[in-house]
Motif scaffolding. Structure first.
Motif, short mmCIF file in Angstrom:
data_model
loop_
_atom_site.label_atom_id
_atom_site.label_comp_id
_atom_site.label_asym_id
_atom_site.label_seq_id
_atom_site.Cartn_x
_atom_site.Cartn_y
_atom_site.Cartn_z
N ARG A 213 45.19 52.94 31.23
CA ARG A 213 46.05 52.99 30.05
C ARG A 213 45.38 52.26 28.90
NH1 ARG A 213 51.70 50.12 28.57
NH2 ARG A 213 52.41 51.64 27.05
N ASN A 214 45.50 52.82 27.71
CA ASN A 214 44.80 52.30 26.54
C ASN A 214 45.70 51.37 25.72
OD1 ASN A 214 42.62 51.97 24.86
ND2 ASN A 214 43.06 53.79 23.63
N ALA A 215 45.11 50.32 25.18
CA ALA A 215 45.74 49.42 24.21
C ALA A 215 44.61 48.80 23.41
CB ALA A 215 46.58 48.36 24.90
N MET A 216 44.89 48.36 22.19
CA MET A 216 43.78 48.10 21.27
C MET A 216 43.24 46.67 21.29
SD MET A 216 45.59 47.98 17.53
CE MET A 216 46.64 46.62 17.04
N VAL A 217 43.93 45.72 21.96
CA VAL A 217 43.49 44.32 21.91
C VAL A 217 43.00 43.90 23.29
CG1 VAL A 217 44.07 41.97 21.26
CG2 VAL A 217 45.25 43.88 20.15
N ARG A 218 41.79 43.35 23.32
CA ARG A 218 41.20 42.93 24.59
C ARG A 218 41.64 41.51 24.91
NH1 ARG A 218 36.57 40.41 26.52
NH2 ARG A 218 35.68 41.32 28.42
N LEU A 219 42.26 41.33 26.07
CA LEU A 219 42.74 40.03 26.49
C LEU A 219 41.68 39.27 27.28
CD1 LEU A 219 46.24 39.34 28.04
CD2 LEU A 219 44.22 38.30 29.02
N GLY A 220 40.98 39.98 28.12
CA GLY A 220 39.98 39.36 28.98
C GLY A 220 39.50 40.37 29.98
N ARG A 221 39.14 39.90 31.19
CA ARG A 221 38.66 40.80 32.23
C ARG A 221 39.46 40.60 33.51
NH1 ARG A 221 34.46 43.71 31.59
NH2 ARG A 221 33.92 43.75 33.81
N ILE A 222 39.58 41.66 34.27
CA ILE A 222 40.35 41.61 35.51
C ILE A 222 39.73 40.61 36.49
CG2 ILE A 222 39.13 43.49 36.70
CD1 ILE A 222 41.94 44.44 37.64
N THR A 223 38.44 40.35 36.34
CA THR A 223 37.76 39.42 37.23
C THR A 223 38.14 37.96 36.97
OG1 THR A 223 35.86 39.51 35.72
CG2 THR A 223 35.79 40.91 37.68
N GLN A 224 38.90 37.70 35.89
CA GLN A 224 39.42 36.35 35.65
C GLN A 224 40.62 36.04 36.53
OE1 GLN A 224 39.28 37.15 31.14
NE2 GLN A 224 39.19 34.92 31.26
N ALA A 225 41.18 37.07 37.15
CA ALA A 225 42.31 36.87 38.07
C ALA A 225 41.79 36.41 39.43
CB ALA A 225 43.11 38.15 38.22
N ASP A 226 42.59 35.67 40.14
CA ASP A 226 42.28 35.31 41.52
C ASP A 226 42.90 36.32 42.49
OD1 ASP A 226 40.98 32.52 41.25
OD2 ASP A 226 42.78 32.36 40.00
N HIS A 227 44.04 36.89 42.10
CA HIS A 227 44.73 37.88 42.92
C HIS A 227 45.25 38.98 42.01
CE1 HIS A 227 44.90 35.23 46.52
NE2 HIS A 227 44.94 34.27 45.61
N VAL A 228 45.14 40.23 42.46
CA VAL A 228 45.69 41.38 41.75
C VAL A 228 46.68 42.08 42.66
CG1 VAL A 228 45.18 43.63 40.72
CG2 VAL A 228 43.63 41.70 40.32
N PHE A 229 47.89 42.27 42.15
CA PHE A 229 48.96 42.92 42.92
C PHE A 229 49.26 44.27 42.27
CE2 PHE A 229 49.35 38.44 43.59
CZ PHE A 229 49.78 38.29 44.90
N THR A 230 49.17 45.35 43.05
CA THR A 230 49.46 46.68 42.53
C THR A 230 49.99 47.56 43.66
OG1 THR A 230 48.60 48.50 41.18
CG2 THR A 230 47.12 47.60 42.90
N ASP A 231 50.48 48.74 43.30
CA ASP A 231 51.16 49.58 44.28
C ASP A 231 50.30 50.74 44.79
OD1 ASP A 231 51.51 50.48 41.54
OD2 ASP A 231 52.79 52.05 42.34
N LYS A 232 49.17 51.00 44.16
CA LYS A 232 48.27 52.05 44.61
C LYS A 232 46.83 51.57 44.46
CE LYS A 232 51.27 56.01 43.51
NZ LYS A 232 51.39 57.28 42.73
N THR A 233 45.94 52.12 45.25
CA THR A 233 44.54 51.71 45.18
C THR A 233 43.99 51.98 43.78
OG1 THR A 233 44.24 52.24 47.52
CG2 THR A 233 42.26 52.01 46.17
N PRO A 234 43.42 50.98 43.11
CA PRO A 234 42.87 51.17 41.77
C PRO A 234 41.65 52.10 41.79
CG PRO A 234 43.22 48.84 42.25
CD PRO A 234 43.36 49.58 43.54
N PRO A 235 41.19 52.54 40.63
CA PRO A 235 39.98 53.37 40.56
C PRO A 235 38.79 52.68 41.25
CG PRO A 235 41.10 53.36 38.45
CD PRO A 235 41.80 52.35 39.30
N VAL A 236 37.84 53.48 41.68
CA VAL A 236 36.69 52.99 42.45
C VAL A 236 35.95 51.89 41.71
CG1 VAL A 236 34.45 53.62 43.41
CG2 VAL A 236 36.41 55.15 43.71
#
Length: 252
Positions: A213-236
């Motif tokens: 999903r697109n949005a115009m402001v960059r917050l950071g990177r997903i690798t700054q998280a220690d844990h990621v919770f989601t309901d389906k396997t993310p893209p490769v």
């Protein structure tokens, strides 16, 4: 009403509000839910809209979907994410919780915990958690956004920087294929960055619709998280980033 005409009108309604429910469309066009689902699936196959649980919407990089619509989008997935995430939260711990309908769902799940200390820039989260007498809730100062109860601005960021918490619970609007975390309001982003910087562990909650999903402001990177919770396997490519950075992925 002719199929093509109905689908054109469906697109007009979605463009006006950003999201519509299946029930709204059934009532509007006086047809069966099955007919509406076929219409939405066909429009989605033409990449004119995105299907969500209970309805459909379109994405913009500059304007987020309306708050009331986001509250019901993918709600079941958000509830599963919330239930999984709160298992990591021990009693007597402290945390930041940022803006978003996903974090509001998490706040409801946190009510089963005891003696939590919470700093939030989300009025709805504060209202939900204040139901527990043994919770200590601190609301960040700053400008209140009327559309969603979020508190943003430099004063909010300065306030957040006064604390060091065990956890930072973060919701996000979009996740780029390169791992960038994206949002719509740079003021909100600056506050979320401070939450990440001042958290012992960062818990990112994002249902499957946020990936790509697109949005115009960059917050950071997903690798700054220690844990990621989601309901389906993310893209490769996202899964590869998480593995390389030792970020734990929780599929619910």
């Amino acid at each position: 009403m002719a199929l093509r005409r109905r689908q054109d009108l469906i697109m007009e309604l979605i463009q006006q509000s950003g999201f519509v429910t299946t029930e709204q469309l059934v009532e509007q066009f006086k047809v069966t839910p099955q007919t509406i689902r076929r219409d939405l699936n066909e429009l989605a196959s033409q990449k004119k809209l995105h299907r969500h649980h209970g309805g459909a919407g379109i994405d913009s990089s500059t304007v987020n979907t309306a708050y009331q619509a986001r509250k019901i989008m993918d709600l079941e997935a958000k509830e599963r994410i919330a239930a999984s995430l709160v298992e990591m939260i021990p009693d007597n711990s402290s945390m930041f919780i940022n803006i978003g309908t996903t974090t509001e769902t998490i706040a409801k799940a946190l009510l089963e915990k005891n003696n939590l200390r919470v700093v939030t820039n989300n009025l709805h989260v504060a209202s939900i958690l204040s139901a527990k007498e043994d919770f200590h809730i601190i609301i960040a100062g700053g400008e209140v956004r009327s559309r969603d109860g979020g508190i943003v601005g430099e004063a909010t960021r300065d306030f957040i920087n006064q604390f060091k918490m065990d956890f930072g619970i973060i919701g996000i609007s979009g996740i780029h294929s390169d791992g960038s975390l994206l949002d719509f309001d740079y003021r909100e982003v600056r506050v979320a960055q401070s939450i990440i910087e001042n958290s012992g562990q960062v818990l990112l909650a994002a249902d499957h619709s946020k990936f790509g999903r697109n949005a115009m402001v960059r917050l950071g990177r997903i690798t700054q998280a220690d844990h990621v919770f989601t309901d389906k396997t993310p893209p490769v490519e996202i899964c590869k980033l998480l593995r390389e950075s030792n970020v734990e992925l929780h599929l619910v």
